[in-house]
Motif scaffolding. Structure first.
Motif, PDB file in Angstrom:
ATOM      1  N   TRP A  35       0.760  -1.046   0.075  1.00 30.38           N
ATOM      2  CA  TRP A  35      -0.172  -0.332  -0.171  1.00 30.38           C
ATOM      3  C   TRP A  35       0.887   1.332   0.019  1.00 30.38           C
ATOM      4  N   TYR A  36       0.487   1.919  -1.379  1.00 22.94           N
ATOM      5  CA  TYR A  36       1.043   3.641  -1.139  1.00 22.94           C
ATOM      6  C   TYR A  36       0.257   4.816  -0.361  1.00 22.94           C
ATOM      7  N   ARG A  37       0.636   6.208  -0.545  1.00 19.63           N
ATOM      8  CA  ARG A  37      -0.197   7.036  -0.520  1.00 19.63           C
ATOM      9  C   ARG A  37       0.375   8.169  -0.755  1.00 19.63           C
ATOM     10  N   GLN A  38      -0.955   8.666  -1.148  1.00 18.64           N
ATOM     11  CA  GLN A  38      -0.639  10.363  -1.549  1.00 18.64           C
ATOM     12  C   GLN A  38      -1.795  11.012  -1.327  1.00 18.64           C
ATOM     13  N   THR A  39      -0.792  12.722  -1.163  1.00 17.72           N
ATOM     14  CA  THR A  39      -1.840  13.985  -1.218  1.00 17.72           C
ATOM     15  C   THR A  39      -1.286  14.845  -1.933  1.00 17.72           C
ATOM     16  N   PRO A  40      -2.282  15.342  -2.468  1.00 22.64           N
ATOM     17  CA  PRO A  40      -2.551  16.222  -3.429  1.00 22.64           C
ATOM     18  C   PRO A  40      -0.925  17.329  -3.225  1.00 22.64           C
ATOM     19  N   GLY A  41       0.330  17.139  -4.577  1.00 23.79           N
ATOM     20  CA  GLY A  41       1.207  18.299  -4.553  1.00 23.79           C
ATOM     21  C   GLY A  41       2.402  17.044  -3.651  1.00 23.79           C
ATOM     22  N   LYS A  42       2.566  16.482  -3.489  1.00 26.57           N
ATOM     23  CA  LYS A  42       3.170  14.906  -3.316  1.00 26.57           C
ATOM     24  C   LYS A  42       3.964  13.986  -3.832  1.00 26.57           C
ATOM     25  N   GLN A  43       4.787  13.318  -3.142  1.00 26.82           N
ATOM     26  CA  GLN A  43       5.384  11.927  -4.197  1.00 26.82           C
ATOM     27  C   GLN A  43       4.136  10.864  -3.408  1.00 26.82           C
ATOM     28  N   ARG A  44       4.348   9.795  -4.264  1.00 29.64           N
ATOM     29  CA  ARG A  44       2.833   8.760  -3.182  1.00 29.64           C
ATOM     30  C   ARG A  44       4.079   7.798  -2.119  1.00 29.64           C
ATOM     31  N   ASP A  45       4.164   7.270  -1.693  1.00 24.66           N
ATOM     32  CA  ASP A  45       5.336   7.049   0.047  1.00 24.66           C
ATOM     33  C   ASP A  45       4.415   5.655  -0.604  1.00 24.66           C
ATOM     34  N   CYS A  94      -3.016   0.260  -3.576  1.00 21.47           N
ATOM     35  CA  CYS A  94      -2.759  -0.898  -3.485  1.00 21.47           C
ATOM     36  C   CYS A  94      -1.694  -1.141  -4.635  1.00 21.47           C
ATOM     37  N   TYR A  95      -0.408  -1.952  -4.505  1.00 20.71           N
ATOM     38  CA  TYR A  95      -0.132  -1.921  -5.500  1.00 20.71           C
ATOM     39  C   TYR A  95       0.688  -3.867  -5.208  1.00 20.71           C
ATOM     40  N   ALA A  96       1.241  -4.253  -6.747  1.00 20.65           N
ATOM     41  CA  ALA A  96       1.326  -5.583  -6.730  1.00 20.65           C
ATOM     42  C   ALA A  96       2.342  -6.044  -7.315  1.00 20.65           C
ATOM     43  N   ASP A  97       3.328  -6.877  -7.334  1.00 21.01           N
ATOM     44  CA  ASP A  97       4.307  -7.268  -8.057  1.00 21.01           C
ATOM     45  C   ASP A  97       3.841  -8.387  -8.667  1.00 21.01           C
ATOM     46  N   LEU A  98       3.974  -8.197  -9.811  1.00 22.59           N
ATOM     47  CA  LEU A  98       3.594  -9.944 -10.465  1.00 22.59           C
ATOM     48  C   LEU A  98       4.415 -10.363 -11.409  1.00 22.59           C
ATOM     49  N   VAL A  99       4.315 -11.861 -11.721  1.00 18.26           N
ATOM     50  CA  VAL A  99       4.936 -12.567 -12.494  1.00 18.26           C
ATOM     51  C   VAL A  99       4.026 -13.376 -13.062  1.00 18.26           C
TER      52      VAL A  99
END
Length: 122
Positions: A35-45, A94-99
């Motif tokens: 999981w990542y999060r992002q607020t306006p004007g900022k990078q996704r952390d 959400c993010y998934a690293d897939l094959v």
């Protein structure tokens, strides 16, 4: 491949929310999920991630409050968020690293969900 996130919303400070993200489509296996999060004007952390068969990793700003887990039988990753603070307000992805092994050789790729908004009121 699609990642469908759910569980966002409005909550008061100190409250809890649980996010879910289901991965669907054509892939061989899921390696990492996160999981990542992002607020306006900022990078996704990065908030938290959980590689397959390994321990979870957490950003310092959520340690002790958030818990990431995964259910590989359901291709789902969860984020239990406790003791929420107004500064946790953000869009969570959400993010998934897939094959993928559908071709002559397997290859890895990443995929993002659409984002779900969390607002924590003070």
């Amino acid at each position: 491949v699609q990642l469908q996130a759910s569980g966002g919303g409005l909550v008061q400070a100190g409250g809890s929310l649980r996010l879910s993200c289901v991965v669907s489509g054509n892939f061989f296996k899921i390696k990492g999920m996160g999981w990542y999060r992002q607020t306006p004007g900022k990078q996704r952390d990065l908030v938290a991630d959980i590689p397959s068969g390994e321990s979870a990793n957490y950003a310092d700003f959520v340690k002790g409050r958030f818990i990431i887990s995964r259910d590989d039988a359901k291709n789902t990753v969860y984020l239990q968020m406790n003791s929420l603070k107004p500064e946790d307000t953000a869009v969570y992805y959400c993010y998934a690293d897939l094959v993928d092994c559908s071709g002559p050789a397997c290859y890895g790729f990443g995929s993002w969900g659409q984002g779900t908004e969390i607002t924590v009121s003070s």
